[in-house]
Design a protein around this motif. Structure first.
Motif, PDB file in Angstrom:
ATOM      1  N   ARG A 154     -16.484 -29.967   2.436  1.00 24.79           N
ATOM      2  CA  ARG A 154     -15.067 -30.091   2.072  1.00 24.79           C
ATOM      3  C   ARG A 154     -14.696 -29.111   0.958  1.00 24.79           C
ATOM      4  NH1 ARG A 154     -15.870 -36.167   2.145  1.00 24.79           N
ATOM      5  NH2 ARG A 154     -15.296 -36.714   4.270  1.00 24.79           N
ATOM      6  N   THR A 155     -15.576 -28.972  -0.002  1.00 19.58           N
ATOM      7  CA  THR A 155     -15.320 -28.048  -1.113  1.00 19.58           C
ATOM      8  C   THR A 155     -15.207 -26.617  -0.598  1.00 19.58           C
ATOM      9  OG1 THR A 155     -16.492 -29.491  -2.654  1.00 19.58           O
ATOM     10  CG2 THR A 155     -16.211 -27.191  -3.321  1.00 19.58           C
TER      11      THR A 155
ATOM     12  N   ARG B  65     -11.913 -26.253   1.392  1.00 18.65           N
ATOM     13  CA  ARG B  65     -10.763 -26.247   0.485  1.00 18.65           C
ATOM     14  C   ARG B  65     -10.606 -24.890  -0.198  1.00 18.65           C
ATOM     15  NH1 ARG B  65      -8.666 -27.204  -4.431  1.00 18.65           N
ATOM     16  NH2 ARG B  65      -6.923 -28.669  -4.556  1.00 18.65           N
ATOM     17  N   ALA B  66     -11.732 -24.249  -0.533  1.00 21.14           N
ATOM     18  CA  ALA B  66     -11.699 -22.947  -1.196  1.00 21.14           C
ATOM     19  C   ALA B  66     -11.084 -21.866  -0.310  1.00 21.14           C
ATOM     20  CB  ALA B  66     -13.098 -22.538  -1.632  1.00 21.14           C
TER      21      ALA B  66
ATOM     22  N   LEU C  20      -8.495 -22.309   1.645  1.00 22.19           N
ATOM     23  CA  LEU C  20      -7.103 -22.621   1.932  1.00 22.19           C
ATOM     24  C   LEU C  20      -6.145 -22.063   0.891  1.00 22.19           C
ATOM     25  CD1 LEU C  20      -7.618 -26.375   2.914  1.00 22.19           C
ATOM     26  CD2 LEU C  20      -7.505 -24.389   4.443  1.00 22.19           C
ATOM     27  N   ARG C  21      -4.909 -21.836   1.334  1.00 23.85           N
ATOM     28  CA  ARG C  21      -3.832 -21.469   0.410  1.00 23.85           C
ATOM     29  C   ARG C  21      -3.455 -22.700  -0.411  1.00 23.85           C
ATOM     30  NH1 ARG C  21      -1.657 -19.834   5.419  1.00 23.85           N
ATOM     31  NH2 ARG C  21      -0.181 -21.563   5.215  1.00 23.85           N
ATOM     32  N   PRO C  22      -2.769 -22.519  -1.547  1.00 26.54           N
ATOM     33  CA  PRO C  22      -2.394 -23.671  -2.382  1.00 26.54           C
ATOM     34  C   PRO C  22      -1.614 -24.754  -1.624  1.00 26.54           C
ATOM     35  CG  PRO C  22      -2.088 -21.656  -3.615  1.00 26.54           C
ATOM     36  CD  PRO C  22      -2.436 -21.253  -2.211  1.00 26.54           C
TER      37      PRO C  22
ATOM     38  N   GLN D 188      -1.800 -25.421   1.551  1.00 28.51           N
ATOM     39  CA  GLN D 188      -2.749 -26.067   2.458  1.00 28.51           C
ATOM     40  C   GLN D 188      -3.709 -26.969   1.680  1.00 28.51           C
ATOM     41  OE1 GLN D 188      -4.247 -22.376   4.079  1.00 28.51           O
ATOM     42  NE2 GLN D 188      -3.365 -22.864   6.099  1.00 28.51           N
ATOM     43  N   GLN D 189      -4.086 -26.525   0.471  1.00 25.05           N
ATOM     44  CA  GLN D 189      -4.975 -27.346  -0.355  1.00 25.05           C
ATOM     45  C   GLN D 189      -4.322 -28.683  -0.689  1.00 25.05           C
ATOM     46  OE1 GLN D 189      -5.935 -24.887  -3.736  1.00 25.05           O
ATOM     47  NE2 GLN D 189      -7.645 -23.895  -2.675  1.00 25.05           N
TER      48      GLN D 189
ATOM     49  N   PHE E 259      -4.482 -30.751   2.377  1.00 24.61           N
ATOM     50  CA  PHE E 259      -5.881 -31.128   2.578  1.00 24.61           C
ATOM     51  C   PHE E 259      -6.260 -32.277   1.640  1.00 24.61           C
ATOM     52  CE2 PHE E 259     -10.472 -30.498   1.741  1.00 24.61           C
ATOM     53  CZ  PHE E 259     -10.968 -30.532   3.028  1.00 24.61           C
ATOM     54  N   ASP E 260      -5.832 -32.175   0.380  1.00 19.32           N
ATOM     55  CA  ASP E 260      -6.117 -33.225  -0.597  1.00 19.32           C
ATOM     56  C   ASP E 260      -5.472 -34.550  -0.183  1.00 19.32           C
ATOM     57  OD1 ASP E 260      -7.555 -31.365  -2.046  1.00 19.32           O
ATOM     58  OD2 ASP E 260      -5.938 -31.002  -3.497  1.00 19.32           O
TER      59      ASP E 260
ATOM     60  N   GLN F 246      -7.492 -36.032   2.653  1.00 23.97           N
ATOM     61  CA  GLN F 246      -8.739 -36.615   2.160  1.00 23.97           C
ATOM     62  C   GLN F 246      -8.483 -37.942   1.456  1.00 23.97           C
ATOM     63  OE1 GLN F 246     -11.764 -35.404   3.041  1.00 23.97           O
ATOM     64  NE2 GLN F 246     -10.450 -34.065   4.233  1.00 23.97           N
TER      65      GLN F 246
END
Length: 127
Positions: free
Chosen positions: A96-97, A100-101, A103-105, A107-108, A111-112, A115
């Motif tokens: 997941r880390t 996440r890295a 992804l664009r802000p 998308q992050q 994603f968060d 989760q």
């Protein structure tokens, strides 16, 4: 000719219904067995006992012995899985880390949220 088409239509509906029903039962039983193996299936033990009772015509004493064996096996599977569960969770967290890295802000953020929803579902139904 119309009668033939009507009969063929009814036959096709029947066959499609039978195929869909068989497919649904197959997947339901398979999912239930996989849930049992994953440690989430006390009710799956009952399904196993019922299926064996029906297939083998078990008497009451045999049913209770099979039920005890299934329950014991369920506990054994849970014990086997314990040491590995932490490693599996660690691998998933690292994955997941890394995702996440990438992804664009925006998308992050999404994603968060996804989760967090997943964690909330897991807390409500920890199966």
């Amino acid at each position: 000719m119309k009668r033939f088409k009507a009969i063929l239509g009814v036959l096709m509906v029947f066959l499609l219904g039978a195929a869909a029903g068989g497919f649904a039962v197959y997947h339901a039983e398979r999912h239930g067995f996989e849930a049992f193996l994953a440690g989430r299936g006390h009710e799956t033990g009952d399904v196993i006992v019922r299926r064996l009772t029906r297939s083998l015509d078990l008497d009451a004493a045999q049913r209770e012995m099979v039920r005890a064996i299934v329950a014991e096996t369920h506990k054994e599977i849970l014990e086997i899985r314990k040491p590995l569960q932490q490693q599996v969770e660690g691998a998933i967290d690292r994955s997941r880390t890394r995702v996440r890295a990438l992804l664009r802000p925006d998308q992050q953020a999404k994603f968060d949220r996804l989760q967090a929803e997943r964690r909330a579902r897991k807390e409500r139904d920890p199966r």
